[in-house]
Design an enzyme around this catalytic site. Structure first.
Site, mmCIF file in Angstrom:
data_model
loop_
_atom_site.group_PDB
_atom_site.id
_atom_site.type_symbol
_atom_site.label_atom_id
_atom_site.label_comp_id
_atom_site.label_asym_id
_atom_site.label_seq_id
_atom_site.Cartn_x
_atom_site.Cartn_y
_atom_site.Cartn_z
ATOM 1 N N SER A 209 0.807 -1.220 0.000
ATOM 2 C CA SER A 209 0.000 0.000 0.000
ATOM 3 C C SER A 209 0.843 1.275 0.000
ATOM 4 O O SER A 209 0.468 2.267 -0.630
ATOM 5 C CB SER A 209 -0.964 0.001 1.190
ATOM 6 O OG SER A 209 -0.274 -0.240 2.396
ATOM 7 N N HIS A 266 1.736 4.974 4.160
ATOM 8 C CA HIS A 266 0.869 5.586 3.147
ATOM 9 C C HIS A 266 1.270 7.029 2.866
ATOM 10 O O HIS A 266 1.410 7.435 1.706
ATOM 11 C CB HIS A 266 -0.585 5.550 3.607
ATOM 12 C CG HIS A 266 -1.136 4.170 3.748
ATOM 13 N ND1 HIS A 266 -2.379 3.911 4.289
ATOM 14 C CD2 HIS A 266 -0.619 2.961 3.390
ATOM 15 C CE1 HIS A 266 -2.592 2.608 4.277
ATOM 16 N NE2 HIS A 266 -1.549 2.017 3.753
#
Length: 288
Positions: A209, A266
């Site tokens: 991610s 992230h």
């Protein structure tokens, strides 16, 4: 088959006659407005050369002209095998991720996970003890700086990350090449892993991610500076991913019992991706 730029002309140039000619010949095309210019696109390099030559002869259109019969018509969607061959680095990265998922039992086999985690660790009873990062690096375990991206915890985690890497990786590989995609993937993994390490301290984290937010930021900023079909994301994708990032930062996902979210990874990946997109897009704009 990806779109190829045929012509880039000032907005003052009247293309209506030539467009009418393309329509009569049933040539697939698209016209976009970019940076104060009108750009004509067609699918495939062969058709682009033919249309470019056609414009040189008949810029105002000509109802008597015909394209050679071997000219390709509407693009045919490539099969799965053809797509895999055209996106080798993307495919190899996903294949490696699937292999690691199998070896780690999707997060259940800690004896394998400990060799890929950012820090080595030992489990004693209900406690997990992490070795210092410097200790692993001193032992030559430099792969730990990027290998956490291959670790996934659960089938949903793997499926979502794999789907997005396939979508974004192919775009970058088609526009900037497989080597650039590999460099970006490793670079975003490095930045996002360190961002997560500094934000949460010693912890067990993994997944693509952070890399995905980097690829997304790269495409987004690059497209704004040097528009190209490969980086034109569907409307709302960037907004959706930013909303998801804010939801994760709010702690709601963790509170609902879905596990801890690597928010540091992230954010780190997104910032790094926007930076590379800024540099790459600016250079592409200067070349144009």
């Amino acid at each position: 088959m990806s779109a190829v730029e045929v012509l880039r002309l000032p907005l003052s140039v009247d293309l209506s006659g030539f467009i009418a000619l393309l329509q009569r010949l049933e040539v697939p095309y698209r016209v976009s407005e970019e940076s104060g210019e009108q750009v004509l696109w067609v699918p495939g390099a062969q058709l682009a050369e033919q249309v470019r030559g056609l414009y040189e002869r008949f810029p105002d259109g000509n109802p008597q002209v015909e394209l050679p019969q071997e000219a390709p018509k509407a693009p045919v969607r490539a099969g799965v095998i053809a797509q895999l061959k055209a996106s080798r680095v993307t495919s190899l990265m996903l294949l490696l991720t699937l292999a690691v998922a199998a070896l780690t039992g999707l997060g259940d086999n800690f004896s394998v996970i400990r060799w890929l985690s950012f820090q080595d660790f030992q489990i004693e009873g209900d406690y997990i003890y992490f070795a210092p990062l410097a200790e692993g690096l001193a032992a030559g375990q430099w792969w730990r700086l990027v290998s956490p991206m291959l670790i996934h915890f659960g089938i949903l985690h793997l499926a979502m990350n794999g789907m997005w890497f396939w979508e974004l990786g192919r775009r970058i590989e088609s526009r900037q090449g497989g080597f650039m995609l590999l460099l970006l993937t490793l670079g975003f993994s490095l930045v996002s892993d360190f961002a997560q390490y500094f934000s949460s301290g010693a912890s067990l984290f993994g997944g693509l991610s952070g890399v995905l937010y980097g690829l997304l930021g790269h495409c987004w900023v690059f497209q704004r500076l040097a528009p190209c079909p490969a980086y034109r994301l569907p409307p709302g994708v960037m907004a959706m991913m930013l909303v998801w990032l804010l939801v994760c930062l709010s702690g709601l996902i963790t509170a609902l019992g879905f596990g801890a979210i690597a928010n540091g990874a992230h954010i780190g990946g997104l910032v790094a991706g926007c930076a590379t997109g800024l540099v790459g897009g600016a250079l592409a704009r200067l070349r144009r």
